[in-house]
Write a protein that holds these residues in place. Sequence first.
Motif, PDB file in Angstrom:
ATOM      1  N   MET A  26       0.840  -1.190   0.000  1.00  0.00           N
ATOM      2  CA  MET A  26       0.000   0.000   0.000  1.00  0.00           C
ATOM      3  C   MET A  26       0.883   1.250   0.000  1.00  0.00           C
ATOM      4  N   LYS A  27       0.481   2.230  -0.807  1.00  0.00           N
ATOM      5  CA  LYS A  27       1.155   3.528  -0.818  1.00  0.00           C
ATOM      6  C   LYS A  27       0.167   4.596  -0.358  1.00  0.00           C
ATOM      7  N   TYR A  28       0.653   5.499   0.484  1.00  0.00           N
ATOM      8  CA  TYR A  28      -0.207   6.541   1.026  1.00  0.00           C
ATOM      9  C   TYR A  28       0.452   7.908   0.894  1.00  0.00           C
ATOM     10  N   ALA A  29      -0.390   8.917   0.703  1.00  0.00           N
ATOM     11  CA  ALA A  29       0.005  10.309   0.855  1.00  0.00           C
ATOM     12  C   ALA A  29      -0.694  10.818   2.113  1.00  0.00           C
ATOM     13  N   ILE A  30       0.074  11.393   3.026  1.00  0.00           N
ATOM     14  CA  ILE A  30      -0.459  11.800   4.323  1.00  0.00           C
ATOM     15  C   ILE A  30      -0.142  13.273   4.556  1.00  0.00           C
ATOM     16  N   SER A  31      -1.133  14.003   5.012  1.00  0.00           N
ATOM     17  CA  SER A  31      -0.949  15.391   5.444  1.00  0.00           C
ATOM     18  C   SER A  31      -1.437  15.512   6.875  1.00  0.00           C
ATOM     19  N   HIS A  32      -0.615  16.101   7.734  1.00  0.00           N
ATOM     20  CA  HIS A  32      -0.937  16.244   9.157  1.00  0.00           C
ATOM     21  C   HIS A  32      -0.695  17.706   9.528  1.00  0.00           C
ATOM     22  N   ARG A  33      -1.795  18.431   9.742  1.00  0.00           N
ATOM     23  CA  ARG A  33      -1.682  19.862  10.074  1.00  0.00           C
ATOM     24  C   ARG A  33      -2.075  20.089  11.527  1.00  0.00           C
ATOM     25  N   THR A  34      -1.192  20.758  12.263  1.00  0.00           N
ATOM     26  CA  THR A  34      -1.426  21.090  13.672  1.00  0.00           C
ATOM     27  C   THR A  34      -1.364  22.606  13.820  1.00  0.00           C
ATOM     28  N   THR A  35      -2.411  23.203  14.390  1.00  0.00           N
ATOM     29  CA  THR A  35      -2.454  24.657  14.552  1.00  0.00           C
ATOM     30  C   THR A  35      -2.746  25.002  16.003  1.00  0.00           C
ATOM     31  N   GLN A  73      -5.074  13.905   6.897  1.00  0.00           N
ATOM     32  CA  GLN A  73      -5.629  13.368   5.647  1.00  0.00           C
ATOM     33  C   GLN A  73      -4.709  12.260   5.165  1.00  0.00           C
ATOM     34  N   MET A  74      -5.265  11.072   4.933  1.00  0.00           N
ATOM     35  CA  MET A  74      -4.490   9.899   4.536  1.00  0.00           C
ATOM     36  C   MET A  74      -5.156   9.295   3.297  1.00  0.00           C
ATOM     37  N   ASP A  75      -4.487   9.407   2.164  1.00  0.00           N
ATOM     38  CA  ASP A  75      -5.061   8.955   0.899  1.00  0.00           C
ATOM     39  C   ASP A  75      -4.230   7.826   0.311  1.00  0.00           C
ATOM     40  N   GLU A  76      -4.907   6.818  -0.196  1.00  0.00           N
ATOM     41  CA  GLU A  76      -4.227   5.719  -0.878  1.00  0.00           C
ATOM     42  C   GLU A  76      -3.797   6.173  -2.270  1.00  0.00           C
TER      43      GLU A  76
END
Length: 291
Positions: free
Chosen positions: A1-10, A286-289
């Motif tokens: 599995m390949k994922y693109a992940i974005s993690h934003r902390t404010t 956000q975690m997208d395959e």
Amino acid sequence: MKYAISHRTTYTYGEPVDLANHILHLTPRETPWQRVLEAEVLCDPLPLRRSRRLDHFGNTTIQISIEDPHTSFTITASCQVEVALPYPPSPDSTPAWENVRGQLLGDGFPLSPEASEFTYPSPLIPLLDDARAYALPSFPANQPLLYGLRDLTRRIHRDFRFQPGATAVSTPVQDVLRERRGVCQDFAHVQLACLRALGLSARYVSGYLRTLPPPGQYRLIGADASHAWVSAWCPGFGWIDLDPTNDLVVAEDHVTLAWGRDYADVSPVRGIILGGGSHSLDVAVQMDELS
């Protein structure tokens, strides 16, 4: 599995922050089963100083210092990873749990110094009689280790209620054992306390879990979440990851960020600020395959 992940902390502060120093655990680990294709961590405002190093456990950490006054602070971590976990061993092929304990805590040099490090108490996981008493029904005499691990994982999932807001980062594991409610971090701490109370080796793992929407509903943007689970050591097979929140052996829906003795070793953002007053926190993952 390949994922693109974005993690934003404010972080949003009620008063200006004059000085901030933070340590970030937001870069996925390279492991035999996980390849980091790309990774980037951006900060707003820009730090005056920034450095990158490996901590004691081999996790990538980023240390930053911000000396300009600011009323908000945003960290955006993005990455692409490829995950290919091996299948877990057959439970019958794993040694009896007492033999594993003996190898970890016996006389002379332990079989695996790396694993033995995770048998001891840690800042958030003391050795507890209550944890040992809760764990023992899953580990009768001569029980193969993986049978015991799976049964303990199942019981925590059954006996503890997932209830966001019922605990805080500072809630002691003793309170979670008594109240039987919390979130993934709490359930991982409970399982760690149980295993270490038996003399077994287990480490805390932070990362991400891909979530799927209910049937017939759209997947919400930013609905994925940071996650936590447990990795237990088994002679001959290495580390086996278990997720007590979801009652499963960790598979390719999980992405590993970092591991340590407990949450305090691998918190995503940790630091000291001067000023700020009251503050609010917003986190979106956000975690997208990827095809």
